[in-house]
Design a protein around this motif. Structure first.
Motif, PDB file in Angstrom:
ATOM      1  N   SER A 117      -6.181  15.183 -11.172  1.00 13.73           N
ATOM      2  CA  SER A 117      -4.933  14.504 -10.833  1.00 13.73           C
ATOM      3  C   SER A 117      -5.009  13.007 -11.124  1.00 13.73           C
ATOM      4  CB  SER A 117      -4.584  14.724  -9.353  1.00 13.73           C
ATOM      5  OG  SER A 117      -4.335  16.090  -9.098  1.00 13.73           O
ATOM      6  N   LEU A 118      -6.202  12.440 -11.089  1.00 18.79           N
ATOM      7  CA  LEU A 118      -6.348  11.019 -11.381  1.00 18.79           C
ATOM      8  C   LEU A 118      -5.976  10.744 -12.832  1.00 18.79           C
ATOM      9  CD1 LEU A 118      -7.280   8.270 -10.190  1.00 18.79           C
ATOM     10  CD2 LEU A 118      -9.461   8.700 -11.289  1.00 18.79           C
ATOM     11  N   GLY A 119      -6.415  11.600 -13.735  1.00 18.17           N
ATOM     12  CA  GLY A 119      -6.051  11.435 -15.134  1.00 18.17           C
ATOM     13  C   GLY A 119      -4.546  11.482 -15.316  1.00 18.17           C
ATOM     14  N   TRP A 120      -3.917  12.411 -14.639  1.00 13.17           N
ATOM     15  CA  TRP A 120      -2.452  12.537 -14.669  1.00 13.17           C
ATOM     16  C   TRP A 120      -1.804  11.250 -14.179  1.00 13.17           C
ATOM     17  CZ3 TRP A 120       1.252  12.155 -10.872  1.00 13.17           C
ATOM     18  CH2 TRP A 120       2.505  12.711 -11.106  1.00 13.17           C
ATOM     19  N   PHE A 121      -2.336  10.678 -13.098  1.00 12.34           N
ATOM     20  CA  PHE A 121      -1.781   9.469 -12.492  1.00 12.34           C
ATOM     21  C   PHE A 121      -1.983   8.247 -13.387  1.00 12.34           C
ATOM     22  CE2 PHE A 121      -2.284   5.742  -9.696  1.00 12.34           C
ATOM     23  CZ  PHE A 121      -1.057   5.760  -9.038  1.00 12.34           C
ATOM     24  N   GLY A 142      -8.613  11.380  -4.095  1.00 14.77           N
ATOM     25  CA  GLY A 142      -9.112  12.434  -3.225  1.00 14.77           C
ATOM     26  C   GLY A 142      -9.618  13.664  -3.939  1.00 14.77           C
ATOM     27  N   GLU A 143      -9.943  13.516  -5.238  1.00 15.09           N
ATOM     28  CA  GLU A 143     -10.401  14.687  -5.994  1.00 15.09           C
ATOM     29  C   GLU A 143     -11.629  14.411  -6.863  1.00 15.09           C
ATOM     30  OE1 GLU A 143      -6.073  16.924  -6.635  1.00 15.09           O
ATOM     31  OE2 GLU A 143      -7.134  16.133  -8.356  1.00 15.09           O
ATOM     32  N   GLU A 144     -12.352  13.338  -6.583  1.00 16.28           N
ATOM     33  CA  GLU A 144     -13.493  13.003  -7.434  1.00 16.28           C
ATOM     34  C   GLU A 144     -14.539  14.102  -7.434  1.00 16.28           C
ATOM     35  OE1 GLU A 144     -17.220  11.329  -8.936  1.00 16.28           O
ATOM     36  OE2 GLU A 144     -16.869  12.191  -6.946  1.00 16.28           O
ATOM     37  N   GLU A 145     -14.743  14.721  -6.287  1.00 16.44           N
ATOM     38  CA  GLU A 145     -15.792  15.739  -6.183  1.00 16.44           C
ATOM     39  C   GLU A 145     -15.399  17.072  -6.811  1.00 16.44           C
ATOM     40  OE1 GLU A 145     -18.549  14.804  -5.534  1.00 16.44           O
ATOM     41  OE2 GLU A 145     -18.632  13.300  -3.949  1.00 16.44           O
ATOM     42  N   VAL A 177       0.866  -1.184   0.000  1.00 18.38           N
ATOM     43  CA  VAL A 177       0.000   0.000   0.000  1.00 18.38           C
ATOM     44  C   VAL A 177       0.899   1.230   0.000  1.00 18.38           C
ATOM     45  CG1 VAL A 177      -1.910   1.229   1.076  1.00 18.38           C
ATOM     46  CG2 VAL A 177      -1.694  -1.239   1.408  1.00 18.38           C
ATOM     47  N   GLU A 178       0.593   2.197  -0.843  1.00 14.81           N
ATOM     48  CA  GLU A 178       1.383   3.418  -0.894  1.00 14.81           C
ATOM     49  C   GLU A 178       0.500   4.625  -1.155  1.00 14.81           C
ATOM     50  OE1 GLU A 178       3.991   3.581  -4.378  1.00 14.81           O
ATOM     51  OE2 GLU A 178       2.938   1.821  -5.162  1.00 14.81           O
ATOM     52  N   ILE A 179       0.950   5.756  -0.669  1.00 12.08           N
ATOM     53  CA  ILE A 179       0.282   7.019  -0.958  1.00 12.08           C
ATOM     54  C   ILE A 179       1.062   7.676  -2.087  1.00 12.08           C
ATOM     55  CG2 ILE A 179      -0.232   9.310  -0.083  1.00 12.08           C
ATOM     56  CD1 ILE A 179      -0.945   8.118   2.557  1.00 12.08           C
ATOM     57  N   CYS A 180       0.436   7.771  -3.237  1.00 10.90           N
ATOM     58  CA  CYS A 180       1.099   8.260  -4.446  1.00 10.90           C
ATOM     59  C   CYS A 180       0.824   9.750  -4.630  1.00 10.90           C
ATOM     60  CB  CYS A 180       0.609   7.482  -5.657  1.00 10.90           C
ATOM     61  SG  CYS A 180       0.825   5.691  -5.524  1.00 10.90           S
ATOM     62  N   GLU A 181       1.884  10.519  -4.666  1.00 11.02           N
ATOM     63  CA  GLU A 181       1.730  11.965  -4.840  1.00 11.02           C
ATOM     64  C   GLU A 181       1.299  12.292  -6.263  1.00 11.02           C
ATOM     65  OE1 GLU A 181       1.811  14.013  -2.331  1.00 11.02           O
ATOM     66  OE2 GLU A 181       2.297  12.321  -1.012  1.00 11.02           O
ATOM     67  N   THR A 182       0.524  13.339  -6.393  1.00 13.72           N
ATOM     68  CA  THR A 182       0.059  13.835  -7.686  1.00 13.72           C
ATOM     69  C   THR A 182       0.168  15.361  -7.658  1.00 13.72           C
ATOM     70  OG1 THR A 182      -2.260  14.284  -7.124  1.00 13.72           O
ATOM     71  CG2 THR A 182      -1.667  11.975  -7.622  1.00 13.72           C
ATOM     72  N   PRO A 183      -0.155  16.051  -8.748  1.00 10.68           N
ATOM     73  CA  PRO A 183      -0.166  17.516  -8.691  1.00 10.68           C
ATOM     74  C   PRO A 183      -1.189  18.058  -7.694  1.00 10.68           C
ATOM     75  CG  PRO A 183      -0.065  16.771 -10.958  1.00 10.68           C
ATOM     76  CD  PRO A 183      -0.337  15.560 -10.118  1.00 10.68           C
ATOM     77  N   GLY A 184      -2.168  17.229  -7.324  1.00 12.54           N
ATOM     78  CA  GLY A 184      -3.184  17.638  -6.355  1.00 12.54           C
ATOM     79  C   GLY A 184      -3.148  16.738  -5.141  1.00 12.54           C
ATOM     80  N   TYR A 185      -4.310  16.240  -4.750  1.00 11.50           N
ATOM     81  CA  TYR A 185      -4.356  15.342  -3.600  1.00 11.50           C
ATOM     82  C   TYR A 185      -3.871  13.943  -3.993  1.00 11.50           C
ATOM     83  CZ  TYR A 185      -6.793  18.829  -0.830  1.00 11.50           C
ATOM     84  OH  TYR A 185      -7.095  19.958  -0.125  1.00 11.50           O
TER      85      TYR A 185
END
Length: 462
Positions: free
Chosen positions: A164-168, A156-159, A57-65
């Motif tokens: 950032s999800l697209g970027w990831f 953490g940005e669906e709403e 399990v990892e917390i992956c950084e993105t340009p946002g959350y």
């Protein structure tokens, strides 16, 4: 070996308490002042996945959350299910309409939920539904019944549009490689009428600003001689629909998918009580595009709605001003074949063209996404169908949703995977509204049903 139902019953209180603790954290992605709470929620999800049995399990950084990524890989030759969910929530406003504080979860019995429902922001959308998958994994790993590989991607940005999800996703094709994507961020027709969402509408979300004079003016000295931006904005918005509630933007319907009469007849087979619908919303009548039923209007037809409008003085008492500016937030729900970026451009061009010279207009696009349809003849859908039949005792009804999950179309484009939408919420759960809640029965039923999907999908993929 314990059955899922038995395991859930033995751990019911813990499952509820864990969700309640998660719901206490105000992970409001739209408001920067809650940044630390959003990050705290990501950490809580990471811990939950570790405890449930993920090996990594990892917390992956993105340009946002950040995105919380977890996996349990049994064998590379086995199918892989990618579970998507989100840990952010909508703002709770207006606070005065909540019967209990939005981030102080309480369990209350209702007519629809005699066994109780959890009232809190995010209870159904999407913390409660996302957490079903975490607990389903716990059951499968604890009982040694996980039949295939599983990956989790919780954002953490669906709403706020999932930018950032697209970027990831675009940068992690190999990490996210899968055979099917599973999401619980939708609903079903009723507790005793299971359904699987097979279609999602797309979305174009914009903010408009109308500017008149360079400052607020005295409405007595200037009224009638200078354009009032609020009056102008109201007229412009009103003109976006005609007398049949048809959207008037040129080209708006050019690419709309028109369902056949046979398809519409199949949709009409889903149970729907118009009088109960009106009663539940406390409205005297429904309202919408002429020539379509209520269930068609809110699923297979595009829409344009004002989500917020403001300007001028709104404080206590009176202040006689002509405001300098007026604003509105507008969302357009789109159907298959409508491209959200094209629609945004059409809206912008039209809205600017209908503004009188007495004002200036600015349109700011916020976010959007494409519509999506899941074929009911794919392996994933058939596995979900069997899973519901096993736990509900009846075949689920395929149903198109009026909501949008913009990243689902992105998943298919980037990861080449179909998405199965196994939602357990109800229309009455008040998502995005005051007093959002999620039935305990629904929560536990989801935990019971999800392992069945894993079983049948693995079996059918051989």
């Amino acid at each position: 070996m314990k059955s899922a139902k038995s395991y859930i019953q033995d751990n019911k209180e813990r499952f509820l308490n864990e969700l309640i603790e998660l719901l206490k954290i105000p992970s409001i992605s739209a408001d920067p002042s809650y940044k630390e709470d959003v990050l705290k929620t990501a950490e809580a999800v990471k811990t939950a996945l570790e405890n449930a049995g993920c090996d990594t399990v990892e917390i992956c950084e993105t340009p946002g959350y950040p995105i919380v990524y977890g996996e349990k890989i049994l064998n590379k030759n086995l199918p892989t299910v990618l579970v998507y969910g989100h840990y952010d929530v909508q703002p709770p406003d207006p606070l005065e309409l909540w019967d209990s504080p939005p981030f102080e979860p309480v369990i209350k019995k209702t007519d629809l939920h005699p066994e109780g429902a959890i009232f809190a922001r995010g209870a159904c959308d999407d913390k409660g539904q996302m957490y079903m998958h975490v607990k389903a994994l716990e059951y499968m790993t604890t009982s040694n019944q996980l039949p295939c590989n599983v990956k989790f991607m919780i954002e953490g940005e669906e709403e706020v549009g999932s930018s950032s999800l697209g970027w990831f996703v675009k940068r992690n094709h190999q990490k996210l490689a899968n055979d099917i994507i599973l999401i619980s961020d939708t609903g079903m027709i009723a507790k005793d009428v299971p359904s699987i969402t097979t279609g999602l509408r797309g979305l174009s979300y914009v903010e408009v600003e109308v500017t008149g004079p360079n400052r607020d003016l005295h409405s007595g000295l200037y009224g009638g001689a200078v354009a009032n931006p609020i009056n102008i904005l109201a007229k412009m918005i009103a003109s976006l629909h005609d007398e049949n509630n048809h959207i008037t933007i040129p080209g708006f319907y050019d690419d709309v998918e028109e369902l056949t009469q046979a398809e519409r007849a199949k949709m009409a087979e889903a149970p729907f009580n118009l009088e109960a619908y009106k009663k539940a919303l406390d409205i005297a009548d429904v309202y919408g595009e002429k020539g379509y039923t209520t269930n068609e209007r809110n699923s297979i037809r595009p829409t344009l709605d004002v989500n917020g409008i403001w300007g001028g003085y709104i404080g206590e008492g009176a202040k006689t001003v002509i405001p300098s500016k007026a604003y509105a937030k507008i969302s357009m729900r789109l159907v298959p074949n409508q491209d959200w970026e094209k629609i945004t451009k059409l809206f912008t061009t039209h809205f600017e063209s209908i503004a009188p010279e007495a004002v200036k207009v600015k349109v700011t696009p916020h976010h959007g996404g494409q519509a999506y349809v899941t074929p009911i003849d794919c392996t994933g859908y058939k596995a979900a169908e069997k899973a519901y039949e096993n736990t509900f005792g009846k075949t689920p009804i395929p149903q198109r949703s009026g909501g949008s999950i913009p990243i689902v179309a992105l998943f298919e484009k980037e990861l080449k995977s179909k998405t199965i939408l196994m939602g357990f919420g109800l229309d009455s759960d008040a998502i995005h509204s005051p007093n959002e809640h999620y039935g305990i029965w629904n929560y536990l039923k989801g935990i019971e049903t999800i392992p069945q999907f894993f079983h049948y999908f693995t079996e059918m993929s051989k």
